[in-house]
Design a protein around this motif. Sequence first.
Motif, PDB file in Angstrom:
ATOM      1  N   THR A  34      49.089  14.512 -17.459  1.00  0.00           N
ATOM      2  CA  THR A  34      50.268  13.930 -17.024  1.00  0.00           C
ATOM      3  C   THR A  34      51.537  14.023 -17.834  1.00  0.00           C
ATOM      4  O   THR A  34      51.573  13.053 -18.975  1.00  0.00           O
ATOM      5  CB  THR A  34      50.157  13.332 -15.788  1.00  0.00           C
ATOM      6  OG1 THR A  34      49.403  13.439 -14.833  1.00  0.00           O
ATOM      7  CG2 THR A  34      51.364  14.182 -15.288  1.00  0.00           C
ATOM      8  N   LYS A  35      52.327  15.098 -17.815  1.00  0.00           N
ATOM      9  CA  LYS A  35      53.451  15.250 -18.757  1.00  0.00           C
ATOM     10  C   LYS A  35      54.024  13.914 -18.454  1.00  0.00           C
ATOM     11  O   LYS A  35      54.864  14.208 -16.819  1.00  0.00           O
ATOM     12  CB  LYS A  35      54.482  16.613 -18.895  1.00  0.00           C
ATOM     13  CG  LYS A  35      54.208  17.249 -20.242  1.00  0.00           C
ATOM     14  CD  LYS A  35      55.317  18.547 -20.019  1.00  0.00           C
ATOM     15  CE  LYS A  35      54.777  19.279 -21.594  1.00  0.00           C
ATOM     16  NZ  LYS A  35      55.549  20.584 -21.747  1.00  0.00           N
ATOM     17  N   THR A  36      55.028  13.365 -18.882  1.00  0.00           N
ATOM     18  CA  THR A  36      56.448  12.861 -18.202  1.00  0.00           C
ATOM     19  C   THR A  36      57.584  12.370 -19.030  1.00  0.00           C
ATOM     20  O   THR A  36      57.144  13.054 -20.951  1.00  0.00           O
ATOM     21  CB  THR A  36      56.145  11.210 -18.411  1.00  0.00           C
ATOM     22  OG1 THR A  36      55.853  10.949 -19.462  1.00  0.00           O
ATOM     23  CG2 THR A  36      54.530  10.803 -17.771  1.00  0.00           C
ATOM     24  N   THR A  37      58.487  12.789 -18.277  1.00  0.00           N
ATOM     25  CA  THR A  37      59.947  12.801 -19.324  1.00  0.00           C
ATOM     26  C   THR A  37      59.705  12.159 -20.790  1.00  0.00           C
ATOM     27  O   THR A  37      61.293  12.438 -21.930  1.00  0.00           O
ATOM     28  CB  THR A  37      60.808  13.158 -18.163  1.00  0.00           C
ATOM     29  OG1 THR A  37      61.435  12.086 -16.745  1.00  0.00           O
ATOM     30  CG2 THR A  37      60.941  14.480 -17.426  1.00  0.00           C
ATOM     31  N   GLU A  38      59.479  10.742 -19.630  1.00  0.00           N
ATOM     32  CA  GLU A  38      59.982  10.042 -20.604  1.00  0.00           C
ATOM     33  C   GLU A  38      58.914   9.606 -22.058  1.00  0.00           C
ATOM     34  O   GLU A  38      57.881  10.397 -21.336  1.00  0.00           O
ATOM     35  CB  GLU A  38      59.468   8.068 -19.728  1.00  0.00           C
ATOM     36  CG  GLU A  38      60.029   7.091 -20.705  1.00  0.00           C
ATOM     37  CD  GLU A  38      59.385   5.530 -19.941  1.00  0.00           C
ATOM     38  OE1 GLU A  38      58.927   5.187 -20.446  1.00  0.00           O
ATOM     39  OE2 GLU A  38      59.087   5.829 -19.309  1.00  0.00           O
ATOM     40  N   ASP A  75      52.119  21.388 -17.325  1.00  0.00           N
ATOM     41  CA  ASP A  75      52.722  19.472 -17.362  1.00  0.00           C
ATOM     42  C   ASP A  75      51.556  18.725 -16.660  1.00  0.00           C
ATOM     43  O   ASP A  75      51.634  17.607 -16.642  1.00  0.00           O
ATOM     44  CB  ASP A  75      53.522  19.315 -16.247  1.00  0.00           C
ATOM     45  CG  ASP A  75      55.152  20.151 -16.424  1.00  0.00           C
ATOM     46  OD1 ASP A  75      55.088  20.069 -17.487  1.00  0.00           O
ATOM     47  OD2 ASP A  75      55.216  20.814 -15.413  1.00  0.00           O
ATOM     48  N   TYR A  76      50.157  19.646 -16.552  1.00  0.00           N
ATOM     49  CA  TYR A  76      48.993  18.420 -15.780  1.00  0.00           C
ATOM     50  C   TYR A  76      47.860  19.200 -16.090  1.00  0.00           C
ATOM     51  O   TYR A  76      47.720  20.149 -16.228  1.00  0.00           O
ATOM     52  CB  TYR A  76      49.589  18.339 -14.526  1.00  0.00           C
ATOM     53  CG  TYR A  76      48.278  17.329 -14.180  1.00  0.00           C
ATOM     54  CD1 TYR A  76      47.870  16.745 -14.198  1.00  0.00           C
ATOM     55  CD2 TYR A  76      46.737  18.876 -13.349  1.00  0.00           C
ATOM     56  CE1 TYR A  76      46.190  15.715 -13.203  1.00  0.00           C
ATOM     57  CE2 TYR A  76      45.603  18.051 -12.473  1.00  0.00           C
ATOM     58  CZ  TYR A  76      45.404  16.724 -13.127  1.00  0.00           C
ATOM     59  OH  TYR A  76      44.428  16.223 -12.466  1.00  0.00           O
ATOM     60  N   GLU A 127      50.956  10.142 -19.310  1.00  0.00           N
ATOM     61  CA  GLU A 127      50.438   9.378 -18.661  1.00  0.00           C
ATOM     62  C   GLU A 127      48.517  10.083 -18.688  1.00  0.00           C
ATOM     63  O   GLU A 127      48.785  11.243 -18.299  1.00  0.00           O
ATOM     64  CB  GLU A 127      50.886   8.843 -17.786  1.00  0.00           C
ATOM     65  CG  GLU A 127      51.673   8.022 -17.842  1.00  0.00           C
ATOM     66  CD  GLU A 127      52.117   8.051 -16.054  1.00  0.00           C
ATOM     67  OE1 GLU A 127      53.535   7.198 -16.222  1.00  0.00           O
ATOM     68  OE2 GLU A 127      51.926   8.386 -14.693  1.00  0.00           O
ATOM     69  N   LYS A 171      50.492   6.254 -21.281  1.00  0.00           N
ATOM     70  CA  LYS A 171      50.342   4.874 -21.168  1.00  0.00           C
ATOM     71  C   LYS A 171      48.730   5.429 -20.129  1.00  0.00           C
ATOM     72  O   LYS A 171      49.211   6.706 -20.000  1.00  0.00           O
ATOM     73  CB  LYS A 171      51.355   4.883 -19.804  1.00  0.00           C
ATOM     74  CG  LYS A 171      51.296   3.039 -18.922  1.00  0.00           C
ATOM     75  CD  LYS A 171      52.579   4.274 -18.126  1.00  0.00           C
ATOM     76  CE  LYS A 171      52.228   2.703 -17.069  1.00  0.00           C
ATOM     77  NZ  LYS A 171      53.287   3.028 -15.901  1.00  0.00           N
ATOM     78  N   THR A 188      46.657   4.855 -16.825  1.00  0.00           N
ATOM     79  CA  THR A 188      47.198   4.994 -15.557  1.00  0.00           C
ATOM     80  C   THR A 188      46.381   4.059 -14.862  1.00  0.00           C
ATOM     81  O   THR A 188      45.752   3.138 -14.070  1.00  0.00           O
ATOM     82  CB  THR A 188      47.754   5.369 -14.844  1.00  0.00           C
ATOM     83  OG1 THR A 188      47.328   7.060 -14.538  1.00  0.00           O
ATOM     84  CG2 THR A 188      49.006   5.874 -15.264  1.00  0.00           C
ATOM     85  N   PHE A 208      58.357  14.572 -25.342  1.00  0.00           N
ATOM     86  CA  PHE A 208      58.174  14.517 -23.543  1.00  0.00           C
ATOM     87  C   PHE A 208      56.929  13.565 -24.104  1.00  0.00           C
ATOM     88  O   PHE A 208      56.080  12.475 -25.537  1.00  0.00           O
ATOM     89  CB  PHE A 208      57.035  14.834 -23.114  1.00  0.00           C
ATOM     90  CG  PHE A 208      56.433  15.698 -23.336  1.00  0.00           C
ATOM     91  CD1 PHE A 208      54.671  15.136 -23.234  1.00  0.00           C
ATOM     92  CD2 PHE A 208      56.213  17.522 -24.169  1.00  0.00           C
ATOM     93  CE1 PHE A 208      53.694  16.714 -23.585  1.00  0.00           C
ATOM     94  CE2 PHE A 208      55.593  17.673 -24.577  1.00  0.00           C
ATOM     95  CZ  PHE A 208      54.615  17.794 -25.247  1.00  0.00           C
TER      96      PHE A 208
END
Lengths: 307, 307
Positions: free
Chosen positions: B36-40, B2-3, B80, B44, B46, B77
């Motif tokens: 970083t994995k995001t569900t949205e 996930d990261y 970020e 992006k 950051t 997914f």
Amino acid sequence: MDYLKIFAPATVANVSCGFDSLGFAVDAIGDEMTFTKTTEKGVKITNITGANLTYNVDENAASAVVKKILNEANADFGIELTIHKGFSPGSGLGSSAASAAGAAFGANQLLGNIYSDLELTKFAMFGEEVACGTPIADNVSAAIYGGFVLVRSYSPLEIIKLPVPSELRVVAIHPQVEVKTKDAREVLPTEIALKDAVTQWANVGGLISGLYSDNYKLISNSLVDIIVEPHRKKLIPFFDDVKNAATKAGALGAGISGSGPTIFALCKGDKIAKDVYKSIEESYKNTGIDFEMFISKVNHEGIKILE
Amino acid sequence: MDYLKIFAPATVANVSCGFDSLGFAVDAIGDEMTFTKTTEKGVKITNITGANLTYNVDENAASAVVKKILNEANADFGIELTIHKGFSPGSGLGSSAASAAGAAFGANQLLGNIYSDLELTKFAMFGEEVACGTPIADNVSAAIYGGFVLVRSYSPLEIIKLPVPSELRVVAIHPQVEVKTKDAREVLPTEIALKDAVTQWANVGGLISGLYSDNYKLISNSLVDIIVEPHRKKLIPFFDDVKNAATKAGALGAGISGSGPTIFALCKGDKIAKDVYKSIEESYKNTGIDFEMFISKVNHEGIKILE
């Protein structure tokens, strides 16, 4: 040593992308030459067979080289020379180069092997100058070093021997037409597009990388010449037909040997080489132009001592 | 996964003789990026540190690449992104390439490593297009593959990873002047002499042969650029002084990194690299122009996962 008989191989210069830089030696055809020590100083050609070449010591590439090398070494003996040409002058397969390289090699043997391959290449280049007017290194260095060679630089002369993948085979066709080296030079542009040069040197890099890494696919992809071939192929009847026949039958690539008219094809393995041979033969037999062909391994060891 | 946090190396393209064809990655400097994995869904940025770059997802090379790769993979997914630039954009060390290559690599990791290095190179080339207007492959492929690379062809794209002699070191100086890629392109001739092209491709062949055979002397002899450097060096103040300082201190060769203004020198071993570093530093310190320098191994493994 008072006598030796040698085999000096035919060579393919340029090798598609490597104009004036790359060459390789073939195993199947070449010149046979004998060298006999004489107490009398000087050089004499006692017999030439297989081609109609001059016996004038200073005008014949082989004897001119022997004379030069004996002079430079301050030899206290002379050499009698015989030359049997195993292939035609004017074929684009380094005929004068084979004789010149063989001459340097043979004389050096009788001198007790005092010169390096690089020095022999320089002597042989003198023979090229005698025969063709230009001391070109790619054919003579391929004949002397064997295998694939890269002429990295002329000033100073630097020859790099490259590895040869074991299954590499060459098929060649020599259409019986005359292509004068002078014409083959004059048809070339003096200026080329930078972007084309980039394409070409990427292919030179790819070909050399393929030779080192036994990567036949990469060799195949890199056997492309966008600079010289488009101009010179016009001098060789049915060039595109031969090339298409070769690649259709599985050749890695095909191109002009030296300044032509011989067309070479590189192949992986004996089976494909035979297919390519047949396919090229088929493509040329109804052109009305006589031709000779051969199939060969790449010569790895350069000039060979036969006796 | 996930990261992840990665290191994407700076790269030297062209490498003297290999204009638009050769490149290598350096170990000492590069970008650090996190993914970083995001569900949205979507991409992006950051945080960006170390340089003043756009956060606009479609205009930033890194986020544009991440967006493209997620779209093509039909990912469910988002990502970020943070970017820490370890070296300046406009240096000639492949700044946008490091970000673009890192972006392709990082996104691919979160996708479960579904793309090959060649595919990642194509994605990263899109980032180069976003950043510079041209989908150049030499920097991004060097960053992704590591070591030395040859861009054998663009159509189809073919990248060859070349071996790197173990003692090869790079020293570089980045004078704080601006050389616009556009100017560096415009200063080049569109046509070059065929004989110069032959010299250049023989050097490309020599350099690649030297890399395969651990022949530092051959590498040194081949690190010559007679086509591009004579024009571009005019854009780099005191280029000749730096080059002389490098070779005097024992560098194998020196040239312009990419389109400059960074000047790189290749060296054999740490001791000589340190001498070359000092010698270049000495040559530049009284020019009145600020500069940064580094000394580094060649990066062999490409992009590295840090966390």
